[in-house]
Design a protein around this motif. Structure first.
Motif, PDB file in Angstrom:
ATOM      1  N   LYS A  42       7.296 -38.452  26.998  1.00  0.00           N
ATOM      2  CA  LYS A  42       6.449 -37.262  26.775  1.00  0.00           C
ATOM      3  C   LYS A  42       5.315 -37.466  25.789  1.00  0.00           C
ATOM      4  O   LYS A  42       4.784 -36.520  25.214  1.00  0.00           O
ATOM      5  CB  LYS A  42       7.280 -36.034  26.358  1.00  0.00           C
ATOM      6  CG  LYS A  42       8.504 -35.756  27.194  1.00  0.00           C
ATOM      7  CD  LYS A  42       8.306 -36.005  28.659  1.00  0.00           C
ATOM      8  CE  LYS A  42       7.437 -34.984  29.365  1.00  0.00           C
ATOM      9  NZ  LYS A  42       7.212 -35.442  30.787  1.00  0.00           N
ATOM     10  N   THR A  45       2.379 -40.965  28.622  1.00  0.00           N
ATOM     11  CA  THR A  45       2.588 -42.143  29.476  1.00  0.00           C
ATOM     12  C   THR A  45       1.766 -42.083  30.759  1.00  0.00           C
ATOM     13  O   THR A  45       1.115 -43.057  31.146  1.00  0.00           O
ATOM     14  CB  THR A  45       4.078 -42.229  29.907  1.00  0.00           C
ATOM     15  OG1 THR A  45       4.885 -41.660  28.898  1.00  0.00           O
ATOM     16  CG2 THR A  45       4.476 -43.653  30.200  1.00  0.00           C
ATOM     17  N   THR A  46       1.825 -40.939  31.422  1.00  0.00           N
ATOM     18  CA  THR A  46       1.154 -40.799  32.710  1.00  0.00           C
ATOM     19  C   THR A  46      -0.359 -40.846  32.509  1.00  0.00           C
ATOM     20  O   THR A  46      -1.093 -41.431  33.301  1.00  0.00           O
ATOM     21  CB  THR A  46       1.579 -39.468  33.363  1.00  0.00           C
ATOM     22  OG1 THR A  46       2.987 -39.327  33.204  1.00  0.00           O
ATOM     23  CG2 THR A  46       1.210 -39.427  34.832  1.00  0.00           C
ATOM     24  N   ARG A 124       3.029 -39.880  19.994  1.00  0.00           N
ATOM     25  CA  ARG A 124       2.630 -38.475  19.879  1.00  0.00           C
ATOM     26  C   ARG A 124       3.481 -37.825  18.798  1.00  0.00           C
ATOM     27  O   ARG A 124       4.638 -38.226  18.596  1.00  0.00           O
ATOM     28  CB  ARG A 124       2.864 -37.791  21.233  1.00  0.00           C
ATOM     29  CG  ARG A 124       2.389 -36.363  21.331  1.00  0.00           C
ATOM     30  CD  ARG A 124       2.709 -35.783  22.714  1.00  0.00           C
ATOM     31  NE  ARG A 124       2.082 -34.485  22.903  1.00  0.00           N
ATOM     32  CZ  ARG A 124       2.293 -33.706  23.970  1.00  0.00           C
ATOM     33  NH1 ARG A 124       3.113 -34.105  24.942  1.00  0.00           N
ATOM     34  NH2 ARG A 124       1.690 -32.542  24.073  1.00  0.00           N
ATOM     35  N   SER A 132       7.770 -30.814  24.575  1.00  0.00           N
ATOM     36  CA  SER A 132       7.494 -31.335  25.904  1.00  0.00           C
ATOM     37  C   SER A 132       8.767 -31.911  26.523  1.00  0.00           C
ATOM     38  O   SER A 132       9.046 -31.714  27.715  1.00  0.00           O
ATOM     39  CB  SER A 132       6.408 -32.415  25.823  1.00  0.00           C
ATOM     40  OG  SER A 132       6.074 -32.890  27.102  1.00  0.00           O
ATOM     41  N   TYR A 187      -1.670 -39.930  20.959  1.00  0.00           N
ATOM     42  CA  TYR A 187      -1.998 -38.851  21.899  1.00  0.00           C
ATOM     43  C   TYR A 187      -3.033 -37.907  21.286  1.00  0.00           C
ATOM     44  O   TYR A 187      -3.974 -37.483  21.957  1.00  0.00           O
ATOM     45  CB  TYR A 187      -0.704 -38.103  22.246  1.00  0.00           C
ATOM     46  CG  TYR A 187      -0.846 -36.944  23.208  1.00  0.00           C
ATOM     47  CD1 TYR A 187      -0.743 -37.142  24.583  1.00  0.00           C
ATOM     48  CD2 TYR A 187      -1.063 -35.647  22.746  1.00  0.00           C
ATOM     49  CE1 TYR A 187      -0.849 -36.069  25.468  1.00  0.00           C
ATOM     50  CE2 TYR A 187      -1.177 -34.571  23.620  1.00  0.00           C
ATOM     51  CZ  TYR A 187      -1.078 -34.789  24.980  1.00  0.00           C
ATOM     52  OH  TYR A 187      -1.189 -33.734  25.854  1.00  0.00           O
ATOM     53  N   THR A 221      -9.496 -38.440  34.277  1.00  0.00           N
ATOM     54  CA  THR A 221      -8.238 -38.448  33.525  1.00  0.00           C
ATOM     55  C   THR A 221      -8.129 -37.238  32.594  1.00  0.00           C
ATOM     56  O   THR A 221      -7.289 -37.215  31.705  1.00  0.00           O
ATOM     57  CB  THR A 221      -8.071 -39.760  32.721  1.00  0.00           C
ATOM     58  OG1 THR A 221      -9.212 -39.920  31.858  1.00  0.00           O
ATOM     59  CG2 THR A 221      -7.956 -40.956  33.637  1.00  0.00           C
ATOM     60  N   ARG A 251       2.223 -29.863  32.148  1.00  0.00           N
ATOM     61  CA  ARG A 251       2.608 -28.562  31.616  1.00  0.00           C
ATOM     62  C   ARG A 251       1.460 -27.890  30.865  1.00  0.00           C
ATOM     63  O   ARG A 251       0.888 -26.920  31.353  1.00  0.00           O
ATOM     64  CB  ARG A 251       3.852 -28.745  30.719  1.00  0.00           C
ATOM     65  CG  ARG A 251       4.659 -27.493  30.442  1.00  0.00           C
ATOM     66  CD  ARG A 251       5.808 -27.832  29.503  1.00  0.00           C
ATOM     67  NE  ARG A 251       5.318 -28.412  28.253  1.00  0.00           N
ATOM     68  CZ  ARG A 251       4.971 -27.704  27.187  1.00  0.00           C
ATOM     69  NH1 ARG A 251       5.097 -26.402  27.178  1.00  0.00           N
ATOM     70  NH2 ARG A 251       4.513 -28.309  26.094  1.00  0.00           N
ATOM     71  N   LYS A 252       1.094 -28.407  29.702  1.00  0.00           N
ATOM     72  CA  LYS A 252      -0.006 -27.803  28.931  1.00  0.00           C
ATOM     73  C   LYS A 252      -1.058 -28.817  28.504  1.00  0.00           C
ATOM     74  O   LYS A 252      -2.232 -28.506  28.447  1.00  0.00           O
ATOM     75  CB  LYS A 252       0.547 -27.099  27.691  1.00  0.00           C
ATOM     76  CG  LYS A 252       1.220 -25.781  28.008  1.00  0.00           C
ATOM     77  CD  LYS A 252       1.274 -24.889  26.788  1.00  0.00           C
ATOM     78  CE  LYS A 252       1.858 -23.531  27.123  1.00  0.00           C
ATOM     79  NZ  LYS A 252       2.184 -22.776  25.896  1.00  0.00           N
ATOM     80  N   GLY A 253      -0.602 -29.998  28.114  1.00  0.00           N
ATOM     81  CA  GLY A 253      -1.540 -31.050  27.737  1.00  0.00           C
ATOM     82  C   GLY A 253      -2.370 -30.729  26.508  1.00  0.00           C
ATOM     83  O   GLY A 253      -3.560 -31.023  26.462  1.00  0.00           O
TER      84      GLY A 253
HETATM   85  P1  A3P Z   1       3.126 -31.257  27.693  1.00  0.00           P
HETATM   86  O1  A3P Z   1       4.521 -31.099  28.233  1.00  0.00           O
HETATM   87  O2  A3P Z   1       3.054 -31.001  26.223  1.00  0.00           O
HETATM   88  O3  A3P Z   1       2.101 -30.515  28.459  1.00  0.00           O
HETATM   89  P2  A3P Z   1       4.532 -38.344  29.784  1.00  0.00           P
HETATM   90  O4  A3P Z   1       3.539 -38.722  30.806  1.00  0.00           O
HETATM   91  O5  A3P Z   1       4.724 -39.365  28.711  1.00  0.00           O
HETATM   92  O6  A3P Z   1       5.799 -37.859  30.376  1.00  0.00           O
HETATM   93  O7  A3P Z   1       3.898 -37.131  28.952  1.00  0.00           O
HETATM   94  C1  A3P Z   1       3.721 -35.877  29.548  1.00  0.00           C
HETATM   95  C2  A3P Z   1       2.907 -35.023  28.614  1.00  0.00           C
HETATM   96  O8  A3P Z   1       1.546 -35.474  28.631  1.00  0.00           O
HETATM   97  C3  A3P Z   1       2.889 -33.567  29.055  1.00  0.00           C
HETATM   98  O9  A3P Z   1       2.737 -32.814  27.844  1.00  0.00           O
HETATM   99  C4  A3P Z   1       1.623 -33.558  29.913  1.00  0.00           C
HETATM  100  O10 A3P Z   1       1.093 -32.278  30.122  1.00  0.00           O
HETATM  101  C5  A3P Z   1       0.706 -34.413  29.060  1.00  0.00           C
HETATM  102  N1  A3P Z   1      -0.419 -34.974  29.804  1.00  0.00           N
HETATM  103  C6  A3P Z   1      -0.409 -35.601  30.989  1.00  0.00           C
HETATM  104  N2  A3P Z   1      -1.655 -35.918  31.381  1.00  0.00           N
HETATM  105  C7  A3P Z   1      -2.482 -35.486  30.411  1.00  0.00           C
HETATM  106  C8  A3P Z   1      -3.906 -35.505  30.239  1.00  0.00           C
HETATM  107  N3  A3P Z   1      -4.701 -36.054  31.143  1.00  0.00           N
HETATM  108  N4  A3P Z   1      -4.404 -34.963  29.115  1.00  0.00           N
HETATM  109  C9  A3P Z   1      -3.602 -34.403  28.184  1.00  0.00           C
HETATM  110  N5  A3P Z   1      -2.251 -34.344  28.300  1.00  0.00           N
HETATM  111  C10 A3P Z   1      -1.698 -34.888  29.389  1.00  0.00           C
END
Ligand code: A3P
Length: 289
Positions: A42, A45-46, A124, A132, A187, A221, A251-253
């Motif tokens: 969280k 990563t993505t 983060r 998250s 992050y 991105t 979710r919220k980012g």
């Molecule tokens: P939240 O749950 O706080 O929204 P991971 O990829 O490590 O599982 O992390 C997921 C978290 O990164 C989630 O946080 C997700 O919304 C956020 N996230 C994914 N893509 C993002 C982006 N492009 N910008 C900001 N936050 C992002």
């Protein structure tokens, strides 16, 4: 759905079924030029995976659409019944590959160090990670039921969640950064100035991209773009694994959503944990941007 209990590998709590595939993770051979993305869950990563893949494809959106992000950047220790495991997927691809892992520095197979792989680590702040991760545990059915937010927060601080203690993870990798070819990102910095942070990644990967391409990567991105993009929003994952009707993966980012979840006393408890865990290191986090 019956949720499996946590498993354990060398003292690191891990998603139950992942533990059963551990022998294959230990046998895994990194290759010349493989890039490892490592994070505590969280932590973005993505997001960093999409950034790295786009950079390596010179910003070519079409090439980045060749598969969902979890296929383009396979997850090393991933193992769920009836789906190819991370190591199976990786072993079928020729290096250089981009590989994702949540393993702690102590449990990562030595092969990555032996092959001098580049590592990009994203950290983060603990409060937003806890929030998250709580919502993720509600929807990701391979994890134990998180219970109430307060129960989950206690487990989080005790390291009784998949991939263990947040503080051990971020500190372990922070220490390792001096000995290896590693880029350690935050992050919060990525949110504050994505262009600046993406430029760091471009430089680290030894690429030279035009401003135009950089702009495109920034746009593609952004949270909004990734939330709408079926190749990055995890909607390709069956709802028996991730039930996005409970909580969306994207979710919220933002930074600071913890303010909407923590009571004053929960926040104080985490502050105390943070002070204790972070004493004696020069690693520090911003809880608001
Ligand atoms: P939240 O749950 O706080 O929204 P991971 O990829 O490590 O599982 O992390 C997921 C978290 O990164 C989630 O946080 C997700 O919304 C956020 N996230 C994914 N893509 C993002 C982006 N492009 N910008 C900001 N936050 C992002």
């Amino acid at each position: 759905v019956v949720r499996p209990p946590l498993g354990d590998v060398s003292g690191l709590p891990i998603v139950g079924p992942f533990a059963e595939n551990w022998a294959n993770v230990q046998k895994f051979q990194a290759g010349e030029g493989d890039v490892l993305i490592d994070t505590y869950p969280k932590s973005g990563t993505t997001w960093i995976s999409e950034i790295v893949d786009l950079i390596l494809q010179n910003g070519d959106k079409k090439k980045a659409q060749r598969g969902a992000i979890f296929e383009r950047v396979p997850f090393l220790e991933f193992a769920v019944p009836k789906i190819p495991t991370g190591t199976e997927v990786l072993n079928a691809i020729e290096p250089p590959r981009v590989i994702k892992s949540h393993l702690s520095v102590q449990t990562l197979p030595n092969t990555f160090w032996e092959k001098n792989c580049k590592v990009i680590y994203v950290a983060r702040n603990a409060k937003d990670v806890a929030v998250s991760y709580y919502h993720f545990n509600r929807m990701a059915l391979g994890h134990p039921d998180p219970g109430t937010w307060d129960e989950f927060l206690n487990n989080f601080m005790e390291g009784n969640v998949a991939f263990g203690r947040w503080s051990t993870h971020v500190k372990g990798w922070w220490k390792m950064r001096q000995q290896t070819d590693m880029l350690y990102l935050f992050y919060e910095d990525m949110l504050e100035d994505p262009k600046r942070e993406i430029q760091k990644v471009i430089k680290f990967l030894g690429k030279d991209l035009s401003d135009d391409v950089l702009e495109k990567i920034c746009l593609q991105t952004s949270f909004k773009a990734m939330k709408e993009n079926p190749k990055t929003n995890y909607t390709a994952i069956p709802s028996t694994i991730m039930d996005q009707s409970v909580s969306p993966f994207m979710r919220k980012g933002i930074c600071g959503d913890w303010k909407n979840h923590f009571t004053v006393s929960q926040s104080e408890r985490l502050d105390e944990y943070y002070q204790k865990e972070m004493s004696g290191t020069d690693l520090s986090f911003r809880f608001l941007v």
